[in-house]
Scaffold this active site. Structure first.
Site, PDB file in Angstrom:
ATOM      1  CG  MET A  35      -1.824  -1.186   1.150  1.00  0.00           C
ATOM      2  SD  MET A  35      -3.405  -0.845   1.998  1.00  0.00           S
ATOM      3  CE  MET A  35      -2.816  -0.582   3.759  1.00  0.00           C
ATOM      4  N   GLY A  36       2.099   0.971  -0.397  1.00  0.00           N
ATOM      5  CA  GLY A  36       3.185   2.277  -0.499  1.00  0.00           C
ATOM      6  C   GLY A  36       3.496   2.632   1.058  1.00  0.00           C
ATOM      7  CG  HIS A  42       6.769  -2.407   1.994  1.00  0.00           C
ATOM      8  ND1 HIS A  42       6.843  -1.004   2.736  1.00  0.00           N
ATOM      9  CD2 HIS A  42       5.574  -2.716   2.188  1.00  0.00           C
ATOM     10  CE1 HIS A  42       5.445  -0.884   3.291  1.00  0.00           C
ATOM     11  NE2 HIS A  42       4.737  -1.966   3.192  1.00  0.00           N
ATOM     12  CB  VAL A 181      12.519  -5.836   8.244  1.00  0.00           C
ATOM     13  CG1 VAL A 181      13.443  -4.862   8.336  1.00  0.00           C
ATOM     14  CG2 VAL A 181      12.701  -6.706   7.118  1.00  0.00           C
TER      15      VAL A 181
HETATM   16  P1  AMP Z   1       1.398  -3.107   3.467  1.00  0.00           P
HETATM   17  O1  AMP Z   1       2.040  -1.995   2.393  1.00  0.00           O
HETATM   18  O2  AMP Z   1       1.378  -2.744   4.902  1.00  0.00           O
HETATM   19  O3  AMP Z   1       0.143  -3.646   2.870  1.00  0.00           O
HETATM   20  O4  AMP Z   1       2.248  -4.308   3.471  1.00  0.00           O
HETATM   21  C1  AMP Z   1       2.718  -4.878   2.221  1.00  0.00           C
HETATM   22  C2  AMP Z   1       3.617  -6.153   2.549  1.00  0.00           C
HETATM   23  O5  AMP Z   1       4.736  -6.052   3.496  1.00  0.00           O
HETATM   24  C3  AMP Z   1       2.881  -7.123   3.224  1.00  0.00           C
HETATM   25  O6  AMP Z   1       2.985  -8.508   2.837  1.00  0.00           O
HETATM   26  C4  AMP Z   1       3.144  -7.120   4.578  1.00  0.00           C
HETATM   27  O7  AMP Z   1       3.088  -8.142   5.350  1.00  0.00           O
HETATM   28  C5  AMP Z   1       4.801  -6.829   4.370  1.00  0.00           C
HETATM   29  N1  AMP Z   1       5.358  -6.029   5.201  1.00  0.00           N
HETATM   30  C6  AMP Z   1       4.862  -4.913   6.377  1.00  0.00           C
HETATM   31  N2  AMP Z   1       5.748  -4.461   7.131  1.00  0.00           N
HETATM   32  C7  AMP Z   1       6.718  -5.278   7.165  1.00  0.00           C
HETATM   33  C8  AMP Z   1       8.031  -5.722   8.113  1.00  0.00           C
HETATM   34  N3  AMP Z   1       8.278  -5.036   8.928  1.00  0.00           N
HETATM   35  N4  AMP Z   1       8.670  -6.753   7.709  1.00  0.00           N
HETATM   36  C9  AMP Z   1       8.674  -7.604   6.438  1.00  0.00           C
HETATM   37  N5  AMP Z   1       7.477  -7.384   5.749  1.00  0.00           N
HETATM   38  C10 AMP Z   1       6.391  -6.418   5.941  1.00  0.00           C
END
Ligand code: AMP
Length: 298
Positions: A35-36, A42, A181
């Site tokens: 979602m940016g 990410h 992370v």
């Molecule tokens: P989001 O932009 O929050 O929808 O996340 C996009 C992807 O990044 C999803 O698969 C999340 O699980 C992953 N993600 C978000 N935060 C982390 C993190 N701290 N470490 C690893 N992956 C992450």
């Protein structure tokens, strides 16, 4: 060396045509939906996709259907220019950033409901959230046509639901998970961490502390799920000083609570509510007799 900016694609047909071209050229296409508000978490998923695939697509789409009324859809961090720079530095091939109307066509009434694991944990306080996630992913998968999609274990419940959906609908997509992370002090990286006040940011590491305490007790031999969950809840409450929405031990295969902890995978998941943000975090362990080690869900 200057790396070229990724191709910016907004149109579904253009995205599909690009992907088909890659396949015709026998190139494996990797996909990381986001979602940016990009951060190192990410980027770590993109690095995995780049290692496994010949071309990588990252979507940036703040999906309205996974936000409930009164949630942060409007204020969710949006900065495409900044995100594009990060993608360029990494060498990502395509940034797929469709408009809402391109994903959800006018008159779009088709709604997919998985009916598995969607009403508990985060789904209990965010009704409809995981149906929103599933529905956007069905559309994104059909637009990007990836061979492999990489998700983060940070959203463990989401990862299990997506796996179930991909298996159920027979999507020809390999799923890969990347580990969480964290910031140097242990806080899991999240686009929403930007909402935290300085004081909340300091207290927020209590969430990681609570998970670590439970992991420590597990490693020391404690196997009573009730005692472990109670320890986690108390620690999260004491250290983070926030409302503990849930702190639960779960069997990943069923997303149900284990009556006893035996060999296999164990998911310890929690969510806390601070004034300005709701934070989630988890640990996953593989238990083999007395051995307890950190693991990926799949
Ligand atoms: P989001 O932009 O929050 O929808 O996340 C996009 C992807 O990044 C999803 O698969 C999340 O699980 C992953 N993600 C978000 N935060 C982390 C993190 N701290 N470490 C690893 N992956 C992450």
């Amino acid at each position: 060396m200057k790396i070229a900016a990724p191709l910016l694609v907004e149109n579904i047909k253009e995205m599909q045509a690009w992907s088909r071209e890659q396949r015709t050229a026998c190139r494996r296409v990797g996909f990381v939906p986001t979602m940016g508000g990009l951060h190192e978490g990410h980027l770590s998923l993109m690095k995995i996709a780049m290692k496994h695939c010949d071309r990588v697509v990252v979507s940036i789409f703040v999906n309205p259907t996974q936000f409930g009324p009164g949630e942060d859809y409007r204020k969710y961090p949006r900065d495409l220019e900044r995100d594009m720079k990060l993608l360029a530095d990494l060498g990502v091939d395509v940034c797929f950033a469709p408009k809402t109307e391109a994903i959800y066509l006018s008159g779009d009434v088709g709604k997919f409901e998985l009916g598995w694991g969607t009403d508990r944990l985060c789904g209990a306080s965010r009704p409809g959230h995981f149906d929103g996630v599933s529905n956007v992913l069905v559309r994104l998968f059909n637009a990007v046509l990836p061979d492999e999609a990489v998700f983060g274990q940070k959203d463990a419940q989401q990862a299990l639901i997506v796996k179930r959906m991909v298996d159920t609908l027979h999507f020809p997509i390999d799923l890969t998970l990347g580990k969480i992370v964290r910031e140097p002090d242990g806080l899991a990286m999240s686009s929403r961490n930007a909402y935290l006040s300085a004081a909340e940011r300091e207290r927020s590491i209590g969430l990681f502390g609570a998970l670590k305490a439970v992991g420590g007790a597990l490693s020391a031999g404690e196997r009573d799920p009730g005692a472990l969950a109670a320890l986690g809840r108390a620690k999260a409450l004491a250290v983070a000083g926030a409302e503990v929405e849930y702190f639960e031990l779960l069997e990943p295969a069923t997303l149900g609570a284990p009556s006893r902890i035996g060999d296999g995978l164990l998911l310890i998941a929690c969510a806390i509510k601070m004034e300005r943000a709701r934070l989630i975090d988890n640990h996953v362990y593989r238990i083999e007799g007395e051995n307890v080690s950190e693991a990926l869900l799949f």
